[in-house]
Design an enzyme around this catalytic site. Sequence first.
Site, mmCIF file in Angstrom:
data_model
loop_
_atom_site.group_PDB
_atom_site.id
_atom_site.type_symbol
_atom_site.label_atom_id
_atom_site.label_comp_id
_atom_site.label_asym_id
_atom_site.label_seq_id
_atom_site.Cartn_x
_atom_site.Cartn_y
_atom_site.Cartn_z
ATOM 1 N N ASP A 77 0.739 -1.389 -0.070
ATOM 2 C CA ASP A 77 -0.087 0.072 -0.160
ATOM 3 C C ASP A 77 0.919 1.259 -0.184
ATOM 4 O O ASP A 77 1.824 1.302 0.704
ATOM 5 C CB ASP A 77 -0.755 -0.050 1.205
ATOM 6 C CG ASP A 77 -1.809 1.184 1.220
ATOM 7 O OD1 ASP A 77 -2.925 1.034 0.492
ATOM 8 O OD2 ASP A 77 -1.697 2.159 2.018
ATOM 9 N N HIS A 112 -6.012 13.861 -10.025
ATOM 10 C CA HIS A 112 -6.278 12.493 -10.248
ATOM 11 C C HIS A 112 -5.199 11.998 -11.524
ATOM 12 O O HIS A 112 -4.712 11.043 -11.529
ATOM 13 C CB HIS A 112 -7.377 11.925 -10.899
ATOM 14 C CG HIS A 112 -8.369 11.740 -9.299
ATOM 15 N ND1 HIS A 112 -8.163 10.799 -8.532
ATOM 16 C CD2 HIS A 112 -9.200 12.609 -8.849
ATOM 17 C CE1 HIS A 112 -8.848 10.964 -7.542
ATOM 18 N NE2 HIS A 112 -9.758 12.035 -7.639
ATOM 19 N N ASP A 168 -4.650 2.463 -4.412
ATOM 20 C CA ASP A 168 -3.209 2.344 -4.185
ATOM 21 C C ASP A 168 -2.675 1.050 -3.479
ATOM 22 O O ASP A 168 -1.409 1.196 -3.056
ATOM 23 C CB ASP A 168 -2.711 3.557 -3.440
ATOM 24 C CG ASP A 168 -3.279 3.399 -2.166
ATOM 25 O OD1 ASP A 168 -4.119 2.864 -1.568
ATOM 26 O OD2 ASP A 168 -2.796 4.351 -1.166
ATOM 27 N N ASN A 198 -3.474 12.874 -4.845
ATOM 28 C CA ASN A 198 -4.546 12.939 -5.545
ATOM 29 C C ASN A 198 -5.338 14.139 -5.062
ATOM 30 O O ASN A 198 -5.846 15.112 -6.210
ATOM 31 C CB ASN A 198 -5.542 11.892 -5.226
ATOM 32 C CG ASN A 198 -5.598 10.745 -6.330
ATOM 33 O OD1 ASN A 198 -4.890 10.855 -7.291
ATOM 34 N ND2 ASN A 198 -5.991 9.521 -5.875
#
Length: 858
Positions: A472, A485, A515, A480
């Site tokens: 992760d 994005h 993610d 973001n």
Amino acid sequence: MDPDDLDGGTPDTHRPSDQDSSPANGTATRTVGKPDRHASLVRLLTELSTERDQRGEPALAFLGQGYRLLEQNSDGGALGTQYLTMVEASPYGICVHQRGKVVFVNSATMRFVGANVSTEIIGMHITDLVDAGSQDALLARIGSLVSPGSFSEPTEMTLRTLQGRRVTVESQAVLTTWEGKPAYQVIMRDLTTQKAAEAGLRFQAALVGHASDAIIATSPEGLVTSWNPAAEAVYGHELDQVIGVPVAEVVGAPMSPRQVVAAGGVVQATHYSADGTALAVRVSAAEMFDGYVLLCADETAQRRAEAEFATVVETLDEGVLLVGPGGRIELANSAAHRIAGVPPGSLVGLESRTMRLHDEQGVPVPVDDLPSARVRRSGKVETGRVVQVRRRDGAHRWLSLTSGPLMAPGQSVPSVLTSFADITERRAISERLAYEATHDPLTRLANRTLALNHLRRTNADPAHTTTVMFIDLDKFKIINDSLGHTVGDQVLRIIGDRLRTAAGPSDLVGRLGGDEFLVITTGYTEAAEVRALADHLQRRLAESLTVHGRVLHINTSIGIVIAEPGDRRSADELLEDADLAMYQAKTFGPGRYAFYAPIMRKRVQDRFALEQDLRNAVAEGLVETVYQPVVDLRTGDMVAVKAKSCWDHPVRGPIDPAELAEISDDGDLLTVIGAEVLAKAAREISRWRADHGVHCNVNVSLSVRQLGDPTLLQVVQTTLEAAGLGPQDLSLDVDETALKDAADAVDALRKTGVRVTAERFGAGYSSLAQLCRLDLNVIEIDRSFVADLGRSSDAEPIVAGIMAMAHAVDLVVVAEGVETARQLEVLHELGCDWAKGPLVAPPGRVEDLKCAYEHVVR
């Protein structure tokens, strides 16, 4: 009538001798033992001579020959012997019966009934030799004979042989005398051969009459002498219209039977029916003793069907090949040439093995495995076989083949008909769809479906140890939120590429969504090796990357599960355990990894138990409300009070508001707690403001479920009225991650005058465009960003970016979770509007607000 009663006498008990002699011609003759028996024969012939002359019947004509023999000789004994010899040599069966008992038979009769010697028959009752179906007619015939010399009409009768078989004869009975007593002489002619011939003629006539082909007989000169019903149907001429007419005239085309025979007996011709319709006819001719016979098969429909079939085959988009018994291509349509990439007509005559086929793995198909060879070997139709043909121009085409045997008349080895469709494009689409169904569209890595399927296979292999790494990206939401994005997607692509190159060639690298990434490997068996791989991956991913001119640094948290051979956990369970380990790694800080341990699952179970305890606490009123001041950093004034829930667990002790919100976030608890907090906060803060003369807003968080409640507006208005507050005195804090789905609810709340705050901003996917679309008043920067201020060089520009976005649309910015003086200093420098947190003022009961108000940071 009983034949025993015809002459009114008693049966003759005399039996002839069993001794037989053979005359010169080899026919068995009967030697009569008494001279008076010759006299009986003489009398019999004399009585019948007149009838014979008048009737001329065949059987009686034979008797007449015997009579003439007697007329020419005076020696009765000698004549009798000669007569008996003639009787024995006769093909007619002659039998004499008296009072129903057989007294005389000749050799032909013995042959008819299957007797070897006369003694097998002499003495038998006449009805024992006659089939039951013929007995009544026999008795009726002999009963009709009333005077010596009278005889019956020739009639068919069925004999029953000694062996039980049946024989059909034509019989004629004569009333005569035998040894001075009345008797019946029966003359029989075997009809077996005649019946067979008649049956054959009838069969032939039926064949001709019912044949589907026209059968025409002609004279040697070609004039029609016979014309069957099929000829009438084919040519449209009736029989009486064609007899004696030249055959060429009735078939509407030149026709010489002699020339057809001379040409081999079979020709193809075009004839015309009576109405002028053209007929495709196959003519077969043969010479007969009195002319010719023509068999004209109307193949018009067949030829039309063949032409239509050829047209259909030629217009098919599928290729069609007919490979003959010898392995050569005998038919190929245009599509076959087009798909094979060769000029029209060039395939016919080639050996089928010259077409280079490869299987789905690209291996050349052996000659004995070609479609024609396989079908000849099995004799069965094969469908759906996929092969690849490599054309002369270098192009490769994928084909789906269907092959089946085709046995033509006279063939001992079948031909093979193969049709094939070009599935190159379809296969490419199918492969693309299959790829897209199993791969992440952004990074082109394996998706969750493919990853789980791969994990099932590797974990089921007893020869491998499987390692699962759940990866992760730390604080990716900041990218973001602050950079958009587009930048975030590019970062994900770069991370995916780096993972693919950093992992081993046989490892599966996937993206689970957001993610979250995954690496599945079977190349390691020791924990130390896995640690080295985790370190390698984190170093590679932590290398700086540049996107749209911005240099970024990404840390990753990795959860690791090692499944030894025989591990009974399912693929989903292994993935869940790796996820748990990843969350454990995050508790150690950014850029860390952790191995799964069973205690981690216990923590999940503990969390579930804690949620159940919270439900009970809510029901019992044990959840309390605390208040935390919000301070204006420019003036030091307390501008708002944030209402929060707190709970004192009987075992764990105090549960802070953040953990309480996290626990209650799953399910409807947050909605229940939120509704209670709204009502209590509005009531208590309204009273506190009045008691202390202080003006500050009341901030209360709303859950996603509350935002979707159709009664929310009514509840808010009722709460404000009950507390004596105006809409501008209430700020409802909405989690930033829920804003994109709550635009309508936010608009409705703003129209009432209530203020709306975007809570935990940066933890979701908000952007400047979203800030513009929503009618907000305040945004609250998530505490995770504030915590990095003064520690990470990336944190300050990110927080500055968030503030710049907010100020660009006239929003107030609140910093959440201020804990250190350095954080507060950076916030002052960046121009942050408001702040809250332990350093500013800790949360407390409503009665503690006055003390907090007097000691807020100024």
